[in-house]
Scaffold this active site. Structure first.
Site, PDB file in Angstrom:
ATOM      1  N   CYS A  93     -36.932  -5.056 -19.585  1.00 18.67           N
ATOM      2  CA  CYS A  93     -37.309  -4.078 -18.677  1.00 18.67           C
ATOM      3  C   CYS A  93     -37.393  -2.902 -19.362  1.00 18.67           C
ATOM      4  CB  CYS A  93     -36.423  -3.736 -17.461  1.00 18.67           C
ATOM      5  SG  CYS A  93     -37.104  -2.741 -16.244  1.00 18.67           S
ATOM      6  N   CYS A 120     -37.264   0.362 -17.314  1.00 18.97           N
ATOM      7  CA  CYS A 120     -35.792   0.836 -17.108  1.00 18.97           C
ATOM      8  C   CYS A 120     -35.247   1.794 -18.335  1.00 18.97           C
ATOM      9  CB  CYS A 120     -35.016  -0.186 -16.673  1.00 18.97           C
ATOM     10  SG  CYS A 120     -35.603  -1.603 -15.904  1.00 18.97           S
ATOM     11  N   ASP A 121     -35.765   1.123 -19.573  1.00 21.42           N
ATOM     12  CA  ASP A 121     -34.783   1.487 -20.782  1.00 21.42           C
ATOM     13  C   ASP A 121     -35.507   2.586 -21.669  1.00 21.42           C
ATOM     14  OD1 ASP A 121     -32.880  -0.267 -20.061  1.00 21.42           O
ATOM     15  OD2 ASP A 121     -33.418  -1.827 -21.468  1.00 21.42           O
TER      16      ASP A 121
END
Ligand code: NDP
Length: 288
Positions: free
Chosen positions: A92, A95-96
């Site tokens: 993801c 997200c990161d």
């Protein structure tokens, strides 16, 4: 459970570790009187009176069920992947991405809309982002592909695949094959964007309608057709008899990633869980 720091769940300004967030949710549910049974469900059968949920040889008889079994991001299980998952290898990038501020090079594997979205998220932080596409063209929508053309630090390598991850404590290099030629390239990260698989195999014979990828179809008609989301309330239904999170089997509701081919976020899954709980409660009140 499989993610490290969660920074996009509301209420945690410093972020929270995924397993800790899950443990907190469990504790909160138990405090409110929820009884938790740690078993894998193996099937569901419904008749006009009851719903039976099977756990191997045992079963629970009930009037309403919410299925929230999630979906797993697909990966390729390449050599080095188990060791480096969460340490440079991830699923993801949206997200990161902020963890890759100033990174020299990050790969994205995939050729769909997600690959473009992940690359665009990473390109805000990393100096260079390369999308590895296994064929000689991308499947992503033209409008999405235009986003790459407008960016000056995203490249696409066609006919390219990752083969192996190198590095002990964190990802340092990726062995790839590009146009038939193998090479080892230094990289700070590699993100898979090759689709998700909902954990719904056990629902095969339940009568619950699934889409072609295995996502549960709820009354939200939350399916993606030619990149367009379609929400539809059937005209014949009054608002009172409309249960948005109901599956095709009355009394069985679904929430979260197993019924969501689009967002895959903890916060949207939690919100859908609340919707399903309210629907199930209203269902029990109006049918029993
Ligand atoms: P898709 O199924 O659309 O694409 C998966 C990609 O992964 C394909 O390009 C496929 O390659 C590639 N792939 C699959 N297996 C492998 C493998 N073993 N090795 C290398 N590559 C592989 O999934 P997405 O997650 O991209 O999208 C899912 C849905 O979500 C789509 O409907 C999409 O439109 C939607 N979406 C929309 C967004 C938006 O509108 N902003 C953003 C993100 C997703 P190949 O093409 O060769 O089969």
């Amino acid at each position: 459970m499989n993610t490290a720091l969660v920074e996009n769940y509301p209420g945690f300004p410093e972020g929270i570790m995924g397993p800790e967030l899950m443990a907190n949710m469990r504790k909160q549910a138990e405090k409110l009187g929820v009884e938790i049974v740690d078993k894998n469900a193996s099937g569901i059968q419904a008749n006009s009176q009851s719903i039976f949920v099977f756990f191997g040889k045992s079963e629970i008889q009930t009037k309403a069920v919410i299925i929230a079994v999630g979906a797993a991001a697909n990966t390729l299980q390449l050599p080095g992947e188990d060791r480096l998952m969460g340490r440079g290898v991830g699923t993801c990038a949206v997200c990161d991405a902020p963890f890759y501020r100033g990174a020299e090079m990050v790969f994205v594997v995939g050729g769909g809309d997600s690959a473009v979205e992940e690359a665009a998220a990473l390109a805000k932080y990393s100096k260079e982002v390369v999308i590895l596409v296994r064929k000689d063209k991308m499947r992503a929508a033209a409008a999405m592909q235009d986003r790459i053309k407008q960016s000056n630090n995203i490249k696409i390598w066609y006919k390219s695949e990752a083969l192996e991850f190198l590095g002990e404590k964190k990802l340092e290099q990726v062995k790839i094959i590009r146009g038939g030629k193998e090479s080892v390239i230094s990289a700070n990260g590699l993100f898979y964007a090759i689709g998700h698989t909902p954990a719904t195999g056990w629902l095969k014979d339940s009568g619950i309608e699934l889409d072609e990828k295995g996502y549960i179809i709820t009354n939200l008609k939350f399916k993606i057709q030619s990149s367009k989301l379609q929400f539809k309330i059937q005209n014949s239904q009054t608002l009172d008899s409309y249960f948005p999170t109901s599956t095709s089997v009355p009394g069985v509701f679904a929430a979260g990633d197993c019924a969501d081919p689009r967002y895959w976020q903890a916060v949207t899954a939690a919100g859908a869980g609340a919707m399903a709980a309210l629907d199930a409660q209203r269902w029990l009140e109006t049918t029993s």
